[in-house]
Scaffold this active site. Structure first.
Site, PDB file in Angstrom:
ATOM      1  N   SER A 173      -9.742  -0.462   7.402  1.00  0.00           N
ATOM      2  CA  SER A 173      -9.080  -0.312   6.116  1.00  0.00           C
ATOM      3  C   SER A 173      -8.415  -1.557   5.550  1.00  0.00           C
ATOM      4  CB  SER A 173      -8.064   0.828   6.172  1.00  0.00           C
ATOM      5  OG  SER A 173      -8.755   2.053   6.264  1.00  0.00           O
ATOM      6  N   LYS A 185       0.855  -1.198   0.000  1.00  0.00           N
ATOM      7  CA  LYS A 185       0.000   0.000   0.000  1.00  0.00           C
ATOM      8  C   LYS A 185       0.886   1.242   0.000  1.00  0.00           C
ATOM      9  CE  LYS A 185      -3.807   1.875   2.840  1.00  0.00           C
ATOM     10  NZ  LYS A 185      -4.547   1.666   4.092  1.00  0.00           N
ATOM     11  N   SER A 236      -9.446   1.837   3.296  1.00  0.00           N
ATOM     12  CA  SER A 236      -8.581   2.583   2.402  1.00  0.00           C
ATOM     13  C   SER A 236      -7.592   1.715   1.626  1.00  0.00           C
ATOM     14  CB  SER A 236      -7.811   3.654   3.176  1.00  0.00           C
ATOM     15  OG  SER A 236      -7.028   3.073   4.182  1.00  0.00           O
TER      16      SER A 236
END
Lengths: 93, 476
Positions: free
Chosen positions: B182, B83, B158
């Site tokens: 997330s 990420k 996210s």
């Protein structure tokens, strides 16, 4: 939320907001705070606050220097440098 | 016959060691898949083709040595996606914000260092909600990642990019981060495994901070066993992060081989919300029946109404965000604060207000006290049961555009995960079915702090009795 409160918070947060944004945030922040108000339903007079959940205390290390970043590495993120230092706006006349 | 990019970490490890294929072939296949599909899926912000092929060649040299040299490196030769809020030295790291659109870190996050030490190949950085502010990946200032099951829908957030990259078989493994949902929520919307470890189990050093008392890096993978491989590489105390636990890291892979202990599973009735998507309810209840057939004792329990955790989380997170984002002044790196997107500005504003003089007691201090109540609530329930099971998300993947204009979209979507994150508990999403429209539905298993072994065992037992984790979207 009053306009001057939003403007004061924006100053504290170093954010320059447009008039449109200020108006939008006046409404949105008011709505969010209203939603959060439900916490008043819970009794917390005798409750200790929790700032972190690890239970760890006093995590120290020896005050010895270790390998770190070089000056060049640190300055590499911007072009606004002068004599090996970061350039910024003057705050004193 | 599976294509190389369709393999799990376990299968890829086996294939590499048995010399059925090389890491170079494996990495190339993933890169080709990304080249072909990612303009539709948009999971990646940065793809590191040259470096990953170079790493693959180096891995192959090591793999050609006797096994004793390779056994310590659990992810040797395996392409993974990271990420884009983890700092990768020399590789652009943006947190999906234009503030950092040209930021090249001069150091690796501990998570990245440990992935490299484990031999993993970092194939690229995945898209996310900007600064991790969101549950849709729609607040990315670059583009919105699409859900591979339906390109007109969101992957969740996210860590939406990592979730999409995994379920689209663009990579073999991935890493995300969770502050409240997330990891678990995009895993639910994309139908894959998202494992949020106990807070403090994995180092946050080099993770672009969102809420420092909540952020938890963790694996996002195709199977629960794969998550164990990744967590084995990442977990453990770190001198650079004073909030990491000194507790020894158990052998998670060995835990998977142990016989499942008799487990009492609590089902919190408050987590089956009124008006919630009926298909989600039905599918998760079906999954609970499978757990029962596996010998787990199911018991209804009661937890504090999750709506309170939404309020607590909103205040604490936004307050910590306002502090953590104060460092972005555009002087030492990055663009200045005018580049912040609307969502970031809104969160900074609320957080600054909640911490400011005159309001601190009413908001931040109050929220911290209710946080204590939430922790005590879980302690009480975990004296009666070993684990909790509930739906991960109140809905299936929503359509692109659903999150816009809703100033509390994220916090409301994450209503079923906020309490456990506030208490620092570990939780995992497991795919457990689909809606009539073919959209994934996930269930979460939550345990007490440092109960990752139990989560792996229970999850593995469920996976072996079902095949939801094998389903993939049709993508051409």
């Amino acid at each position: 939320m009053e306009k001057k409160v939003v403007e004061h918070v924006a100053l504290l947060a170093s954010l320059s907001l447009s008039q449109k944004e200020i108006k939008k945030f006046q409404k949105q922040l008011t709505d969010i705070l209203a939603y959060i108000g439900q916490l008043e339903e819970l009794k917390t007079q005798a409750v200790e606050p929790t700032s972190q959940v690890t239970g760890l205390k006093n995590v120290f290390r020896e005050d010895e220097s270790r390998p770190s970043l070089s000056q060049d590495e640190v300055l590499s993120g911007t072009k606004k440098v002068h004599n090996g230092m970061f350039k910024t706006k003057a705050i004193f006349e | 016959m599976k294509k190389l990019n369709q393999l799990t970490i376990k299968e890829a490890r086996e294939g590499l060691r048995k010399k059925k294929f090389s890491s170079l072939e494996l990495t190339r296949t993933c890169l080709e898949r990304i080249k072909r599909l990612d303009k539709k899926i948009k999971a990646f912000l940065t793809v590191s083709e040259r470096e990953s092929l170079e790493q693959a060649r180096k891995s192959d040299k090591i793999l050609n040595q006797p096994p004793v040299a390779t056994n310590r490196q659990v992810l040797l030769g395996i392409p993974v996606a990271v990420k884009d809020n983890f700092c990768t030295e020399g590789m652009r790291t943006t947190a999906a914000s234009t503030v950092l659109e040209n930021y090249f870190p001069v150091y690796d996050a501990t998570v990245v260092q440990r992935l490299k030490e484990a031999g993993a190949i970092i194939i690229g950085k995945t898209n996310m909600d900007a600064w991790a502010h969101g549950s849709s990946t729609e607040t990315s200032q670059f583009f919105t990642t699409r859900n591979p099951w339906d390109l007109g829908r969101l992957p969740g957030g996210s860590s939406g990019g990592s979730a999409a990259a995994i379920i689209a078989d663009e990579v073999i493994g991935a890493v995300g981060s969770e502050t409240a949902g997330s990891i678990r929520q995009p895993a639910a919307w994309c139908g894959m495994v998202g494992f949020k470890p106990t807070y403090g189990r994995v180092s946050r050093y080099g993770l672009i901070a969102m809420a420092s008392s909540l952020d938890s890096p963790g694996p996002m993978t195709k199977t629960i066993e794969d998550a164990a491989f990744v967590l084995q590489a990442l977990a453990g105390q770190d001198k650079m992060d004073a909030t990491t636990s000194p507790k020894e890291v158990p052998d998670y892979l060995m835990a998977l081989e142990k016989k499942l202990p008799g487990l009492k599973i609590g089902i919190p009735k408050e987590y089956f919300l009124e008006g919630m998507n009926k298909e989600v309810v039905a599918v998760v209840q079906g999954a609970i029946k499978v757990l029962e057939k596996l010998g787990m004792r199911i018991k209804e329990v009661s937890l504090l109404d999750p709506q309170y955790s939404v309020a607590v989380y909103t205040i604490l997170q936004r307050s910590e965000v306002s502090s953590n984002l104060a460092r972005y002044d555009g002087l030492r790196y990055g663009n200045d604060r005018a580049s912040f997107g609307e969502e970031a500005k809104r969160r900074i504003m609320l957080g600054t207000y909640a911490l400011s003089s005159g309001y601190y007691e009413q908001y931040y201090l109050k929220a911290q006290k209710v946080r204590t109540l939430i922790c005590q609530d879980f302690d009480r329930v975990f004296s009666q049961v070993n684990l909790l099971v509930a739906p991960t998300s109140p809905s299936v993947a929503l359509k692109v555009g659903a999150s816009l204009d809703d100033p509390m979209f994220g916090e409301i979507q994450d209503i079923l995960v906020e309490a456990s994150t506030l208490a620092g508990l570990p939780g995992v999403n497991l795919p457990c079915g689909f809606s009539k429209e073919g959209l994934p539905i996930g269930m979460q298993i939550i345990g007490p702090q440092f109960s990752e072994e139990l989560l792996f065992q229970a999850g593995h037992a469920y996976e072996q009795a079902t095949d939801w984790h094998k389903r993939r979207p049709k993508l051409t």
